[in-house]
Write a protein that holds these residues in place. Structure first.
Motif, PDB file in Angstrom:
ATOM      1  N   SER A  85       0.854  -1.193   0.000  1.00 54.51           N
ATOM      2  CA  SER A  85       0.000   0.000   0.000  1.00 54.51           C
ATOM      3  C   SER A  85       0.892   1.246   0.000  1.00 54.51           C
ATOM      4  O   SER A  85       1.666   1.464   0.937  1.00 54.51           O
ATOM      5  CB  SER A  85      -0.886   0.006   1.247  1.00 54.51           C
ATOM      6  OG  SER A  85      -1.439   1.291   1.447  1.00 54.51           O
ATOM      7  N   LEU A  86       0.767   2.039  -1.036  1.00 54.14           N
ATOM      8  CA  LEU A  86       1.598   3.255  -1.116  1.00 54.14           C
ATOM      9  C   LEU A  86       1.246   4.235  -0.001  1.00 54.14           C
ATOM     10  O   LEU A  86       2.128   4.949   0.487  1.00 54.14           O
ATOM     11  CB  LEU A  86       1.459   3.902  -2.486  1.00 54.14           C
ATOM     12  CG  LEU A  86       2.035   3.092  -3.640  1.00 54.14           C
ATOM     13  CD1 LEU A  86       1.699   3.735  -4.979  1.00 54.14           C
ATOM     14  CD2 LEU A  86       3.547   2.922  -3.501  1.00 54.14           C
ATOM     15  N   GLU A  87      -0.007   4.255   0.408  1.00 52.13           N
ATOM     16  CA  GLU A  87      -0.390   5.116   1.529  1.00 52.13           C
ATOM     17  C   GLU A  87       0.328   4.678   2.800  1.00 52.13           C
ATOM     18  O   GLU A  87       0.820   5.507   3.562  1.00 52.13           O
ATOM     19  CB  GLU A  87      -1.907   5.095   1.755  1.00 52.13           C
ATOM     20  CG  GLU A  87      -2.711   5.721   0.651  1.00 52.13           C
ATOM     21  CD  GLU A  87      -3.277   4.683  -0.326  1.00 52.13           C
ATOM     22  OE1 GLU A  87      -2.722   3.572  -0.433  1.00 52.13           O
ATOM     23  OE2 GLU A  87      -4.271   5.011  -0.991  1.00 52.13           O
ATOM     24  N   TYR A  88       0.397   3.365   3.031  1.00 54.08           N
ATOM     25  CA  TYR A  88       1.101   2.846   4.198  1.00 54.08           C
ATOM     26  C   TYR A  88       2.594   3.154   4.101  1.00 54.08           C
ATOM     27  O   TYR A  88       3.220   3.568   5.078  1.00 54.08           O
ATOM     28  CB  TYR A  88       0.882   1.334   4.329  1.00 54.08           C
ATOM     29  CG  TYR A  88       1.660   0.728   5.472  1.00 54.08           C
ATOM     30  CD1 TYR A  88       1.215   0.850   6.781  1.00 54.08           C
ATOM     31  CD2 TYR A  88       2.861   0.052   5.244  1.00 54.08           C
ATOM     32  CE1 TYR A  88       1.929   0.306   7.834  1.00 54.08           C
ATOM     33  CE2 TYR A  88       3.576  -0.496   6.291  1.00 54.08           C
ATOM     34  CZ  TYR A  88       3.109  -0.358   7.580  1.00 54.08           C
ATOM     35  OH  TYR A  88       3.830  -0.885   8.618  1.00 54.08           O
ATOM     36  N   GLN A 111       6.745   9.131  -7.112  1.00 56.51           N
ATOM     37  CA  GLN A 111       7.818   8.251  -7.594  1.00 56.51           C
ATOM     38  C   GLN A 111       7.250   6.927  -8.102  1.00 56.51           C
ATOM     39  O   GLN A 111       7.725   6.392  -9.097  1.00 56.51           O
ATOM     40  CB  GLN A 111       8.847   8.003  -6.492  1.00 56.51           C
ATOM     41  CG  GLN A 111       9.684   9.218  -6.146  1.00 56.51           C
ATOM     42  CD  GLN A 111      10.430   9.791  -7.336  1.00 56.51           C
ATOM     43  OE1 GLN A 111      10.138  10.870  -7.815  1.00 56.51           O
ATOM     44  NE2 GLN A 111      11.382   9.045  -7.840  1.00 56.51           N
ATOM     45  N   ALA A 112       6.232   6.419  -7.436  1.00 54.65           N
ATOM     46  CA  ALA A 112       5.596   5.174  -7.888  1.00 54.65           C
ATOM     47  C   ALA A 112       4.964   5.363  -9.266  1.00 54.65           C
ATOM     48  O   ALA A 112       5.010   4.464 -10.107  1.00 54.65           O
ATOM     49  CB  ALA A 112       4.552   4.729  -6.876  1.00 54.65           C
ATOM     50  N   SER A 113       4.401   6.529  -9.503  1.00 53.09           N
ATOM     51  CA  SER A 113       3.794   6.828 -10.812  1.00 53.09           C
ATOM     52  C   SER A 113       4.828   6.859 -11.922  1.00 53.09           C
ATOM     53  O   SER A 113       4.484   6.648 -13.090  1.00 53.09           O
ATOM     54  CB  SER A 113       3.064   8.171 -10.766  1.00 53.09           C
ATOM     55  OG  SER A 113       2.003   8.122  -9.854  1.00 53.09           O
ATOM     56  N   ASN A 114       6.068   7.117 -11.578  1.00 53.57           N
ATOM     57  CA  ASN A 114       7.146   7.184 -12.564  1.00 53.57           C
ATOM     58  C   ASN A 114       7.776   5.828 -12.863  1.00 53.57           C
ATOM     59  O   ASN A 114       8.647   5.732 -13.723  1.00 53.57           O
ATOM     60  CB  ASN A 114       8.241   8.142 -12.084  1.00 53.57           C
ATOM     61  CG  ASN A 114       7.758   9.574 -12.033  1.00 53.57           C
ATOM     62  OD1 ASN A 114       6.873   9.966 -12.760  1.00 53.57           O
ATOM     63  ND2 ASN A 114       8.336  10.354 -11.131  1.00 53.57           N
ATOM     64  N   MET A 115       7.339   4.795 -12.177  1.00 53.06           N
ATOM     65  CA  MET A 115       7.871   3.455 -12.407  1.00 53.06           C
ATOM     66  C   MET A 115       7.324   2.919 -13.737  1.00 53.06           C
ATOM     67  O   MET A 115       6.321   3.415 -14.240  1.00 53.06           O
ATOM     68  CB  MET A 115       7.472   2.521 -11.253  1.00 53.06           C
ATOM     69  CG  MET A 115       8.022   2.947  -9.892  1.00 53.06           C
ATOM     70  SD  MET A 115       9.818   2.944  -9.805  1.00 53.06           S
ATOM     71  CE  MET A 115      10.129   1.196  -9.805  1.00 53.06           C
ATOM     72  N   PRO A 116       7.973   1.903 -14.312  1.00 56.68           N
ATOM     73  CA  PRO A 116       7.466   1.322 -15.562  1.00 56.68           C
ATOM     74  C   PRO A 116       6.002   0.878 -15.413  1.00 56.68           C
ATOM     75  O   PRO A 116       5.613   0.349 -14.373  1.00 56.68           O
ATOM     76  CB  PRO A 116       8.380   0.117 -15.798  1.00 56.68           C
ATOM     77  CG  PRO A 116       9.639   0.452 -15.064  1.00 56.68           C
ATOM     78  CD  PRO A 116       9.208   1.260 -13.868  1.00 56.68           C
ATOM     79  N   VAL A 136       4.173  -1.676  -8.626  1.00 56.72           N
ATOM     80  CA  VAL A 136       4.230  -0.387  -7.922  1.00 56.72           C
ATOM     81  C   VAL A 136       3.478   0.679  -8.728  1.00 56.72           C
ATOM     82  O   VAL A 136       2.661   1.425  -8.179  1.00 56.72           O
ATOM     83  CB  VAL A 136       5.696   0.036  -7.662  1.00 56.72           C
ATOM     84  CG1 VAL A 136       5.759   1.412  -7.030  1.00 56.72           C
ATOM     85  CG2 VAL A 136       6.400  -0.992  -6.792  1.00 56.72           C
ATOM     86  N   ALA A 137       3.716   0.735 -10.036  1.00 58.51           N
ATOM     87  CA  ALA A 137       3.013   1.701 -10.896  1.00 58.51           C
ATOM     88  C   ALA A 137       1.521   1.403 -10.942  1.00 58.51           C
ATOM     89  O   ALA A 137       0.695   2.329 -10.974  1.00 58.51           O
ATOM     90  CB  ALA A 137       3.599   1.691 -12.298  1.00 58.51           C
ATOM     91  N   SER A 138       1.158   0.138 -10.928  1.00 59.91           N
ATOM     92  CA  SER A 138      -0.267  -0.238 -10.925  1.00 59.91           C
ATOM     93  C   SER A 138      -0.959   0.268  -9.670  1.00 59.91           C
ATOM     94  O   SER A 138      -2.085   0.761  -9.720  1.00 59.91           O
ATOM     95  CB  SER A 138      -0.420  -1.759 -11.013  1.00 59.91           C
ATOM     96  OG  SER A 138       0.067  -2.223 -12.230  1.00 59.91           O
ATOM     97  N   GLU A 139      -0.289   0.160  -8.537  1.00 60.50           N
ATOM     98  CA  GLU A 139      -0.849   0.672  -7.285  1.00 60.50           C
ATOM     99  C   GLU A 139      -0.986   2.193  -7.347  1.00 60.50           C
ATOM    100  O   GLU A 139      -1.997   2.753  -6.908  1.00 60.50           O
ATOM    101  CB  GLU A 139       0.023   0.247  -6.105  1.00 60.50           C
ATOM    102  CG  GLU A 139      -0.385   0.809  -4.771  1.00 60.50           C
ATOM    103  CD  GLU A 139      -1.733   0.345  -4.234  1.00 60.50           C
ATOM    104  OE1 GLU A 139      -2.176   0.910  -3.213  1.00 60.50           O
ATOM    105  OE2 GLU A 139      -2.363  -0.549  -4.820  1.00 60.50           O
ATOM    106  N   ALA A 140      -0.008   2.883  -7.907  1.00 64.89           N
ATOM    107  CA  ALA A 140      -0.090   4.342  -8.047  1.00 64.89           C
ATOM    108  C   ALA A 140      -1.246   4.728  -8.961  1.00 64.89           C
ATOM    109  O   ALA A 140      -1.991   5.671  -8.670  1.00 64.89           O
ATOM    110  CB  ALA A 140       1.232   4.893  -8.593  1.00 64.89           C
ATOM    111  N   VAL A 155      -4.365   7.201  -8.065  1.00 63.95           N
ATOM    112  CA  VAL A 155      -4.654   8.391  -8.883  1.00 63.95           C
ATOM    113  C   VAL A 155      -6.051   8.281  -9.490  1.00 63.95           C
ATOM    114  O   VAL A 155      -6.801   9.248  -9.540  1.00 63.95           O
ATOM    115  CB  VAL A 155      -3.565   8.575  -9.969  1.00 63.95           C
ATOM    116  CG1 VAL A 155      -3.951   9.657 -10.956  1.00 63.95           C
ATOM    117  CG2 VAL A 155      -2.235   8.895  -9.312  1.00 63.95           C
ATOM    118  N   GLY A 156      -6.416   7.070  -9.931  1.00 62.60           N
ATOM    119  CA  GLY A 156      -7.746   6.854 -10.489  1.00 62.60           C
ATOM    120  C   GLY A 156      -8.843   7.078  -9.470  1.00 62.60           C
ATOM    121  O   GLY A 156      -9.913   7.589  -9.798  1.00 62.60           O
TER     122      GLY A 156
END
Length: 108
Positions: free
Chosen positions: A13-16, A86-91, A96-100, A104-105
């Motif tokens: 969890s990116l929030e965690y 930073q997670a949004s900038n991952m491939p 990690v990008a999927s979680e970001a 965002v969604g």
């Protein structure tokens, strides 16, 4: 098995991650990842009562998030608010990008 789902949910969890980095720092979070991943090697894939424990995919997901935090630990030490950015900038294909993208969604 339920406890492992909770561990996986928290550590992916990116929030965690942002909260843990803000209050305790990324180094303590990395210790949590190491402890969780080390423990998964000690448990069988199925419990005696037939319930599944962490799957290979879940272990890889935990490893992805651990590597993400490890890569940006210096940044997150003083700027935990940048975790989601930073997670949004991952491939795009990374967990990690999927979680970001999910976060965002939810905001949009």
């Amino acid at each position: 098995a339920g406890e492992w789902k909770t561990v996986e949910h928290l550590l992916t969890s990116l929030e965690y991650i942002e909260t843990k980095c803000r209050c305790c720092g990324p180094y303590e979070l990395l210790t949590d990842y190491s402890a969780a991943l080390d423990a998964t090697h000690l448990i069988p894939p199925i419990t005696p009562d037939g319930q599944a424990t962490l799957s290979y995919i879940q272990r890889m997901r935990l490893t992805d998030f651990k590597n993400f935090v490890k890569t940006y630990q210096v940044v997150f030490q003083s700027h935990s608010e940048l975790v989601i950015q930073q997670a949004s900038n991952m491939p795009d294909a990374s967990s990690v990008a999927s979680e970001a993208a999910r976060i965002v969604g939810d905001v949009e």
